[in-house]
Structures are given as structure tokens and as C-alpha cells.
Design a protein around this motif. Structure first.
Motif, PDB file in Angstrom:
ATOM      1  N   ARG A  42     -43.533 -80.233  27.936  1.00  0.00           N
ATOM      2  CA  ARG A  42     -44.735 -79.545  28.423  1.00  0.00           C
ATOM      3  C   ARG A  42     -44.455 -78.048  28.298  1.00  0.00           C
ATOM      4  NH1 ARG A  42     -46.403 -83.411  33.624  1.00  0.00           N
ATOM      5  NH2 ARG A  42     -46.450 -85.352  32.379  1.00  0.00           N
ATOM      6  N   ILE A  43     -45.111 -77.427  27.329  1.00  0.00           N
ATOM      7  CA  ILE A  43     -44.726 -76.082  26.909  1.00  0.00           C
ATOM      8  C   ILE A  43     -45.960 -75.207  26.764  1.00  0.00           C
ATOM      9  CG2 ILE A  43     -43.525 -74.733  25.146  1.00  0.00           C
ATOM     10  CD1 ILE A  43     -42.140 -77.390  24.292  1.00  0.00           C
ATOM     11  N   CYS A  44     -45.887 -74.019  27.338  1.00  0.00           N
ATOM     12  CA  CYS A  44     -46.936 -73.009  27.199  1.00  0.00           C
ATOM     13  C   CYS A  44     -46.380 -71.851  26.372  1.00  0.00           C
ATOM     14  CB  CYS A  44     -47.387 -72.502  28.560  1.00  0.00           C
ATOM     15  SG  CYS A  44     -48.045 -73.792  29.638  1.00  0.00           S
ATOM     16  N   VAL A  45     -47.095 -71.450  25.337  1.00  0.00           N
ATOM     17  CA  VAL A  45     -46.682 -70.355  24.471  1.00  0.00           C
ATOM     18  C   VAL A  45     -47.564 -69.150  24.803  1.00  0.00           C
ATOM     19  CG1 VAL A  45     -46.349 -69.586  22.085  1.00  0.00           C
ATOM     20  CG2 VAL A  45     -46.040 -72.013  22.675  1.00  0.00           C
ATOM     21  N   LEU A  46     -46.990 -68.142  25.454  1.00  0.00           N
ATOM     22  CA  LEU A  46     -47.762 -66.973  25.865  1.00  0.00           C
ATOM     23  C   LEU A  46     -47.884 -66.003  24.701  1.00  0.00           C
ATOM     24  CD1 LEU A  46     -46.342 -66.245  29.443  1.00  0.00           C
ATOM     25  CD2 LEU A  46     -48.004 -67.962  28.690  1.00  0.00           C
ATOM     26  N   THR A  47     -49.119 -65.717  24.306  1.00  0.00           N
ATOM     27  CA  THR A  47     -49.373 -64.852  23.153  1.00  0.00           C
ATOM     28  C   THR A  47     -50.168 -63.621  23.582  1.00  0.00           C
ATOM     29  OG1 THR A  47     -51.463 -65.925  22.533  1.00  0.00           O
ATOM     30  CG2 THR A  47     -49.423 -66.891  21.682  1.00  0.00           C
ATOM     31  N   GLN A  48     -50.168 -62.604  22.708  1.00  0.00           N
ATOM     32  CA  GLN A  48     -50.964 -61.413  22.987  1.00  0.00           C
ATOM     33  C   GLN A  48     -51.362 -60.702  21.694  1.00  0.00           C
ATOM     34  OE1 GLN A  48     -51.231 -58.029  26.331  1.00  0.00           O
ATOM     35  NE2 GLN A  48     -49.187 -58.207  25.492  1.00  0.00           N
ATOM     36  N   TYR A  49     -50.426 -60.032  21.027  1.00  0.00           N
ATOM     37  CA  TYR A  49     -50.760 -59.196  19.884  1.00  0.00           C
ATOM     38  C   TYR A  49     -50.982 -60.018  18.613  1.00  0.00           C
ATOM     39  CZ  TYR A  49     -49.132 -55.341  22.794  1.00  0.00           C
ATOM     40  OH  TYR A  49     -48.963 -54.438  23.815  1.00  0.00           O
ATOM     41  N   LYS A  50     -52.083 -59.764  17.917  1.00  0.00           N
ATOM     42  CA  LYS A  50     -52.350 -60.326  16.587  1.00  0.00           C
ATOM     43  C   LYS A  50     -51.965 -61.803  16.533  1.00  0.00           C
ATOM     44  CE  LYS A  50     -51.408 -55.791  14.591  1.00  0.00           C
ATOM     45  NZ  LYS A  50     -50.488 -54.978  13.760  1.00  0.00           N
ATOM     46  N   SER A  51     -52.526 -62.559  17.444  1.00  0.00           N
ATOM     47  CA  SER A  51     -52.027 -63.907  17.682  1.00  0.00           C
ATOM     48  C   SER A  51     -52.778 -65.002  16.928  1.00  0.00           C
ATOM     49  CB  SER A  51     -52.077 -64.213  19.181  1.00  0.00           C
ATOM     50  OG  SER A  51     -53.423 -64.208  19.643  1.00  0.00           O
ATOM     51  N   HIS A  52     -53.761 -64.665  16.104  1.00  0.00           N
ATOM     52  CA  HIS A  52     -54.594 -65.714  15.507  1.00  0.00           C
ATOM     53  C   HIS A  52     -53.766 -66.717  14.703  1.00  0.00           C
ATOM     54  CE1 HIS A  52     -57.697 -67.889  13.431  1.00  0.00           C
ATOM     55  NE2 HIS A  52     -57.231 -67.475  12.268  1.00  0.00           N
ATOM     56  N   SER A  53     -52.933 -66.246  13.763  1.00  0.00           N
ATOM     57  CA  SER A  53     -52.181 -67.192  12.933  1.00  0.00           C
ATOM     58  C   SER A  53     -51.169 -67.960  13.758  1.00  0.00           C
ATOM     59  CB  SER A  53     -51.485 -66.463  11.781  1.00  0.00           C
ATOM     60  OG  SER A  53     -50.547 -65.520  12.256  1.00  0.00           O
ATOM     61  N   LEU A  54     -50.612 -67.332  14.802  1.00  0.00           N
ATOM     62  CA  LEU A  54     -49.680 -68.022  15.694  1.00  0.00           C
ATOM     63  C   LEU A  54     -50.408 -69.103  16.487  1.00  0.00           C
ATOM     64  CD1 LEU A  54     -46.920 -68.333  17.030  1.00  0.00           C
ATOM     65  CD2 LEU A  54     -47.547 -66.464  18.592  1.00  0.00           C
ATOM     66  N   ASP A  55     -51.551 -68.764  17.061  1.00  0.00           N
ATOM     67  CA  ASP A  55     -52.335 -69.742  17.810  1.00  0.00           C
ATOM     68  C   ASP A  55     -52.724 -70.924  16.927  1.00  0.00           C
ATOM     69  OD1 ASP A  55     -52.237 -68.127  20.056  1.00  0.00           O
ATOM     70  OD2 ASP A  55     -54.176 -67.191  19.675  1.00  0.00           O
ATOM     71  N   ARG A  56     -53.146 -70.612  15.708  1.00  0.00           N
ATOM     72  CA  ARG A  56     -53.568 -71.679  14.787  1.00  0.00           C
ATOM     73  C   ARG A  56     -52.399 -72.583  14.426  1.00  0.00           C
ATOM     74  NH1 ARG A  56     -55.930 -69.509   9.338  1.00  0.00           N
ATOM     75  NH2 ARG A  56     -53.727 -68.936   9.127  1.00  0.00           N
ATOM     76  N   HIS A  57     -51.237 -71.972  14.165  1.00  0.00           N
ATOM     77  CA  HIS A  57     -50.066 -72.776  13.804  1.00  0.00           C
ATOM     78  C   HIS A  57     -49.649 -73.690  14.957  1.00  0.00           C
ATOM     79  CE1 HIS A  57     -46.241 -73.874  12.004  1.00  0.00           C
ATOM     80  NE2 HIS A  57     -45.647 -73.531  13.133  1.00  0.00           N
ATOM     81  N   VAL A  58     -49.588 -73.150  16.158  1.00  0.00           N
ATOM     82  CA  VAL A  58     -49.179 -73.964  17.302  1.00  0.00           C
ATOM     83  C   VAL A  58     -50.198 -75.083  17.543  1.00  0.00           C
ATOM     84  CG1 VAL A  58     -48.810 -73.955  19.799  1.00  0.00           C
ATOM     85  CG2 VAL A  58     -47.854 -72.120  18.392  1.00  0.00           C
ATOM     86  N   THR A  59     -51.462 -74.756  17.463  1.00  0.00           N
ATOM     87  CA  THR A  59     -52.516 -75.735  17.754  1.00  0.00           C
ATOM     88  C   THR A  59     -52.551 -76.865  16.731  1.00  0.00           C
ATOM     89  OG1 THR A  59     -53.871 -74.030  18.813  1.00  0.00           O
ATOM     90  CG2 THR A  59     -54.992 -76.026  18.117  1.00  0.00           C
TER      91      THR A  59
END
Length: 406
Positions: free
Chosen positions: A56-73
């Protein structure tokens, strides 16, 4: 963790700007930067946590996170039937109209995640290091010690201390007696004066100790609200911090060569050097350990192809590549094309880079979609390269995503 074991929530800090890794971070967060051909940097920490039964893991993002969010999702889909998840959590300004002031403030603003999950322990890990680690071994020491926080440390030369948080262990080798954030001239270790323990940016907290430390830090107007710069020194002063020596960590399938490998790839030179560690006959870091795999998703691509006399030696060639020139000591991501007569030496090429006929690329990192025209050169004329491109202290030439080659 598994049913019957201690409950642990994983929090991955993935919100940093990554300025020292420019231009690779000009359009993305540092944890989303490609590494080793097909991986993203965030895949290493997530693989370690998941392989270690922290599910159960939460990845806290902030700057220029679109590609990171997409990859994790799209990549990190866990079994919802069992209540497991890996989820990106963007900055939400829960405590007012402001972004994160530091890594500690990022967790403070995300305490709802901890309150909802109610874990016994919280693993707070960084998102931009290359390594293998079984967090269960660190957790076992943490539980046994009764510490408020356990910080993972690795021995590094004292001359490199200004790049890390430095841990001073007590006589027992575990209690932390001092914690200095990026000191210029710290004392060496008692058994090795030329080395120090560097913080790896991986912490295991007892939940109560973490919440109390964050709340006290939030009340301190002089704090920088950073895990290494604020929380660890505070818990060290209270005698609640313990050291976990990373050299004692073992994972299945490791080799004597890559056991204890850890690299902070926060600069172009470190990023480049870590890639060179991958390509030796006996690599310093082995990507092919199937007993402790590094997970990712690289898409549906055809196998790499070699035509027209194309050759590659001491290199990693990803799926979808077409090699018709000469490649040596290099790492190529999916979809790279090297045309006839082209030469690629000691370089890192990201997705869909195209090296034109007769071009020469040496000692370079080329981000995705860069096209090198026929006959062009990179890494041949240092003065010209310095005028046109980003060049690191160590001489690595870097081009950003889609950057034009002149």
C-alpha cells in the motif's frame, strides 16, 4: 505487508524539481526520467517496496508530474481485491494555498493518507535512486530497537559528504548521535576515518513518532521543513533515531558484485556513470536478477533488429530498436534508430532517438525524440558542444527532449 505481519504504509517522496539533472528534467519530474533503457527511476523504489511486501504505497508528486502520474497509474496496478494499491498523490494544498515547503511539509500536508490507513509503521523512501533493497530487514531492526525512526545509511568517501545527509553512529553502531545535512567537513567513522555514513533518504517511522515530529516541525517558524534537514536532526536530539547499515541488506539473486549497490543519480555525471555500471560483462548493477525483479511497463514493441551490417557491443539494446550502424558501450531505449555508417559510443539514448547516416555520437545523453542529422557530430568537438549543448563537469553532453541538433 502480508496478512499477519506488521501494517506498513509506504510513502514515496517524488516531488522534487531535479534541477541538477537538467535538461532531462526540463519537461518531467526526476523520478520519471528514463533509466536503463526501459525503466523510470521511480520503478526502483516501487519494486523494492513491492518485492518486500509493502503493498500500500502513496507516491507524493508536485513538479511537472504528468508523465510520472501516468506511468504510476498505468504500470503499478495492484490487487484491489486484497486492498493493495500504488497511487500518485499530487500536492493538494490541504493546509492552505501553498505548495510543499519541503519533504517534511509534503507528508504533513498528506497526513490524511496515514489517518485513513492507520498503519503501525510508515516507510518514507526517496524516488530517485538506483538500488535493490529488502525493506523487511530494515523494518525488523526498527521494530526490535523500538526507535522512533530508523534511517538507512551507506558508507561513502568523506570527500563526498557535501552531497548527502551524514549520520554519526554511537558506540553501539546503531544509535544515531548526530545528523548533519550536507556538511563540508564532517568527522570520519571511528573504524574508517576517510568514510562517513550517508543517508540514503530511506526512513522507517513508528507512526506515532512521525506524526508528532511533523507537528512539532510545523510549529517551528525557523525550520526548513525537510526530512533530512529538520525531522532527522530533531529526532536525533531526542535519542529516537537509529541507523540501519545498508551493507547488511541482502536480496535473493544478488551477486557479490552488485550486493550493496546504491547510486544517487541526481546529476548528469552520476546518471551517466550509473548507466556505464550496467553494461560490463559482470555489471556493477545487475538488471537481470529475476529473483528480485525491477518492474516496469515498456509497451508492445517488436524485438530489436540489426540490418545492413549493424553491430552492437557491450551495450543494452531495448525492444523496437533498429541498428544499422555501430553501437558500443551504450544504453538504447525502445525505438532508437541508428542509420548506416553512424557511430554511437559510450552514450545513453532515450526513446525514439534517431541517429542519421554517418553521424557520430560519443559520451552523450540524448533525451527522447532527438534527431541527429546525417553527418552531424556530438562529442567530437568539445568547444562546439559547449556552445550548443549542456555539458556536465565530467564532460557528459546532454540534449533535452526533442532538442534540435545543429
Amino acid at each position: 505487508m502480508r496478512r499477519g505481519g506488521p501494517s506498513v504504509l509506504g510513502i514515496v517522496l517524488a516531488g522534487g524539481e531535479g534541477k541538477r539533472l537538467m535538461p532531462l528534467t526540463a519537461d518531467r519530474a526526476k523520478p520519471a526520467v528514463t533509466f536503463g533503457g526501459t525503466y523510470r527511476l521511480v520503478d526502483f523504489v516501487l519494486s523494492n517496496l513491492v518485492n518486500g511486501d509493502i503493498l500500500r504505497i502513496c507516491v507524493l508528486t508536485q513538479y511537472k508530474s504528468h508523465s510520472l502520474d501516468r506511468h504510476v497509474t498505468t504500470t503499478w496496478r495492484m490487487s484491489s481485491l486484497l486492498g493493495n494499491y500504488v497511487t500518485p498523490v499530487p500536492a493538494q494544498q490541504r493546509l492552505g494555498p501553498r505548495w510543499y515547503l519541503g519533504s517534511a511539509d509534503a507528508i504533513l500536508q498528506s497526513l490524511n493518507l496515514i489517518y485513513d490507513e492507520r498503519p503501525e509503521y510508515v516507510a518514507v523512501f526517496g524516488a530517485d535512486h538506483v538500488y535493490r533493497m529488502d525493506p523487511r530487514q530494515m523494518l525488523a531492526q526498527h521494530i526490535e530497537s523500538g526507535a522512533g525512526v530508523t534511517v538507512a545509511g551507506i558508507r561513502v568517501p568523506r570527500t563526498e559528504s557535501s552531497s548527502f545527509g551524514v549520520i554519526t553512529p554511537g558506540p553501539d553502531g546503531r544509535t544515531v548521535e548526530g545528523f548533519l545535512e550536507k556538511p563540508s567537513d564532517p568527522p570520519g567513522l571511528a573504524d574508517d576515518p576517510e568514510c562517513v555514513f550517508a543517508s540514503m533518504g530511506n526512513y522507517l517511522f513508528t507512526t506515532k513518532a512521525l506524526i508528532e515530529a511533523l507537528q512539532r516541525d510545523a510549529e517551528d517558524e525557523d525550520s526548513v521543513h525537510d526530512m533530512g534537514g529538520s525531522i532527522l536532526p530533531r529526532l536525533t536530539e531526542r535519542g529516537e533515531a537509529h541507523l540501519y547499515d545498508f551493507s547488511s541488506n541482502h536480496v535473493p539473486g544478488e551477486t557479490s558484485r552488485d550486493q550493496g549497490y546504491w547510486r544517487d543519480v541526481g546529476t548528469l555525471d552520476a546518471y551517466y556513470d550509473a548507466h556505464m555500471d550496467l553494461i560490463a560483462e559482470r555489471p556493477a548493477f545487475n538488471l537481470y536478477n529475476r529473483q528480485w525483479p525491477i518492474y516496469t511497463h515498456s509497451g508492445q514493441l517488436s524485438p530489436a533488429r540489426f540490418n545492413a551490417g549493424g553491430m552492437a557491443s557491450e551495450s543494452i539494446i531495448s525492444a523496437g530498436c533498429l541498428i544499422r550502424g555501430q553501437v558500443s558501450r551504450s544504453v538504447l531505449s525502445p525505438g532508437v534508430v541508428v542509420d548506416p555508417g553512424a557511430v554511437v559510443q559510450g552514450s545513453v539514448l532515450h526513446d525514439n532517438v534517431h541517429i542519421g547516416r554517418g553521424a557520430v555520437v560519443r559520451g552523450a545523453v540524448l533525451d527522447k525524440n532527438v534527431e541527429v542529422p546525417p553527418g552531424a557530430t556530438i562529442g567530437v568537438n568539445p568547444e562546439r558542444d559547449a556552445d550548443l549543448y549542456t555539458v556536465s563537469k565530467g564532460g557528459v553532453i546532454a540534449l533535452g527532449k526533442g532538442q534540435r541538433v545543429l
